[in-house]
Design a protein around this motif. Sequence first.
Motif, PDB file in Angstrom:
ATOM      1  N   PRO A   4      41.008  41.799  51.402  1.00 41.09           N
ATOM      2  CA  PRO A   4      40.986  43.083  50.693  1.00 41.09           C
ATOM      3  C   PRO A   4      41.926  43.172  49.503  1.00 41.09           C
ATOM      4  CG  PRO A   4      42.091  43.288  52.827  1.00 41.09           C
ATOM      5  CD  PRO A   4      41.430  41.947  52.814  1.00 41.09           C
TER       6      PRO A   4
ATOM      7  N   ILE B 291      42.123  41.120  47.049  1.00 40.04           N
ATOM      8  CA  ILE B 291      41.487  40.620  45.833  1.00 40.04           C
ATOM      9  C   ILE B 291      40.670  41.701  45.124  1.00 40.04           C
ATOM     10  CG2 ILE B 291      39.921  38.905  44.864  1.00 40.04           C
ATOM     11  CD1 ILE B 291      42.670  37.847  45.796  1.00 40.04           C
ATOM     12  N   PRO B 292      39.790  42.429  45.807  1.00 41.75           N
ATOM     13  CA  PRO B 292      39.100  43.530  45.116  1.00 41.75           C
ATOM     14  C   PRO B 292      40.062  44.568  44.547  1.00 41.75           C
ATOM     15  CG  PRO B 292      37.981  43.014  47.173  1.00 41.75           C
ATOM     16  CD  PRO B 292      39.267  42.238  47.167  1.00 41.75           C
ATOM     17  N   LEU B 293      41.141  44.854  45.288  1.00 38.51           N
ATOM     18  CA  LEU B 293      42.125  45.810  44.782  1.00 38.51           C
ATOM     19  C   LEU B 293      42.805  45.268  43.535  1.00 38.51           C
ATOM     20  CD1 LEU B 293      43.756  48.413  44.964  1.00 38.51           C
ATOM     21  CD2 LEU B 293      45.323  47.239  46.541  1.00 38.51           C
TER      22      LEU B 293
ATOM     23  N   ARG C 145      41.779  45.979  35.956  1.00 38.09           N
ATOM     24  CA  ARG C 145      40.814  46.724  35.133  1.00 38.09           C
ATOM     25  C   ARG C 145      41.412  48.063  34.683  1.00 38.09           C
ATOM     26  NH1 ARG C 145      37.163  46.443  38.512  1.00 38.09           N
ATOM     27  NH2 ARG C 145      36.234  44.501  37.767  1.00 38.09           N
TER      28      ARG C 145
ATOM     29  N   SER D  85      36.253  37.505  47.736  1.00 44.61           N
ATOM     30  CA  SER D  85      36.476  38.942  47.924  1.00 44.61           C
ATOM     31  C   SER D  85      36.699  39.328  49.380  1.00 44.61           C
ATOM     32  CB  SER D  85      35.275  39.726  47.373  1.00 44.61           C
ATOM     33  OG  SER D  85      35.107  39.482  46.003  1.00 44.61           O
ATOM     34  N   GLU D  86      36.656  38.338  50.285  1.00 47.45           N
ATOM     35  CA  GLU D  86      36.780  38.671  51.705  1.00 47.45           C
ATOM     36  C   GLU D  86      38.126  39.308  52.028  1.00 47.45           C
ATOM     37  OE1 GLU D  86      35.713  35.867  50.520  1.00 47.45           O
ATOM     38  OE2 GLU D  86      33.600  35.778  51.175  1.00 47.45           O
TER      39      GLU D  86
ATOM     40  N   ARG E 250      41.595  43.191  41.335  1.00 47.59           N
ATOM     41  CA  ARG E 250      40.660  43.304  40.211  1.00 47.59           C
ATOM     42  C   ARG E 250      40.639  44.725  39.672  1.00 47.59           C
ATOM     43  NH1 ARG E 250      36.283  40.632  43.738  1.00 47.59           N
ATOM     44  NH2 ARG E 250      36.670  38.389  43.530  1.00 47.59           N
ATOM     45  N   ASP E 251      40.613  45.694  40.569  1.00 43.85           N
ATOM     46  CA  ASP E 251      40.557  47.090  40.142  1.00 43.85           C
ATOM     47  C   ASP E 251      41.833  47.501  39.419  1.00 43.85           C
ATOM     48  OD1 ASP E 251      38.034  47.352  41.219  1.00 43.85           O
ATOM     49  OD2 ASP E 251      38.714  48.273  43.084  1.00 43.85           O
TER      50      ASP E 251
ATOM     51  N   GLU F 234      37.000  36.840  39.289  1.00 47.02           N
ATOM     52  CA  GLU F 234      35.676  36.864  39.903  1.00 47.02           C
ATOM     53  C   GLU F 234      35.436  35.604  40.722  1.00 47.02           C
ATOM     54  OE1 GLU F 234      33.440  39.239  40.135  1.00 47.02           O
ATOM     55  OE2 GLU F 234      34.825  40.573  39.074  1.00 47.02           O
TER      56      GLU F 234
ATOM     57  N   ALA G  99      45.433  45.274  52.098  1.00 47.17           N
ATOM     58  CA  ALA G  99      45.196  45.158  50.663  1.00 47.17           C
ATOM     59  C   ALA G  99      46.473  45.226  49.842  1.00 47.17           C
ATOM     60  CB  ALA G  99      44.231  46.246  50.200  1.00 47.17           C
TER      61      ALA G  99
ATOM     62  N   PRO H 188      43.188  52.923  41.275  1.00 45.49           N
ATOM     63  CA  PRO H 188      43.503  51.812  42.183  1.00 45.49           C
ATOM     64  C   PRO H 188      44.997  51.598  42.383  1.00 45.49           C
ATOM     65  CG  PRO H 188      41.711  51.209  40.725  1.00 45.49           C
ATOM     66  CD  PRO H 188      42.208  52.541  40.239  1.00 45.49           C
TER      67      PRO H 188
END
Length: 230
Positions: free
Chosen positions: A175, A177-179, A185, A172-173, A181-182, A168, A43, A29
């Motif tokens: 982009p 935010i998901p990036l 992680r 997540s709408e 998180r990844d 969490e 993102a 990521p």
Amino acid sequence: MRPILKKLPKPIFPSLCRTTPRAAYYTQPSAAYFDLNRQSELAVSTTPTGISKEQRESLHKALRVDQAGEIAANWIYKGQLVVLGNDPTVGPLIQEMWRQEQKHLMVMDRLQVQHRVRPTVLTEVAKVAGFGLGAVTALMGKEAAMACTEAVETVIGEHYDDQLKEFELLPSEHPSIPLLRDVVREFRDDELEHLDIAVENFSQRAPVHALLSAVVGAGCKVAIEMCKRI
């Protein structure tokens, strides 16, 4: 309105720790922040605007702490290398872990700009404290240096786990935010790898290991709380 980002350097791909194949790095990521072809993507260049004040504050606290933590980690390894850089056993390991932390800091610097986060005013303190901790534990011996790494990475691994739970709750709408998180992680897994390396290199044989771990771990937790607020 999109934030004005600093001019990005050419892609930099530091050497990695032993369990991460080089080919895999290009699909991790965090690679999004080094790929010049992706710098116009939402993102990596924008921050969500449709979140609550509380969510924004939580996001800013998290990234402020993460940036400060990566600064401290870089200076811990720098301090250890000053003392143990020529050691044939742990010197190369410390160098590799430091290079990975350099990548972490570069990404956190970009995230700080992207999400318009005010950095902590304790940056210089983090540098001095980190270097001092790294150098002092290295002077105590190789095992003590590894015990320092074990203690620090234990706290940071748990911290990143807690952050993932908080993230969490973010929508997540957008982009980014998901990036995010990844990336967190990925960095958590890197830090836990450093912990494993320390244990494999006899961190638990260090003199007064339990006391050293408790003191370093407690110091890390205090620093996290301070950087959230200051």
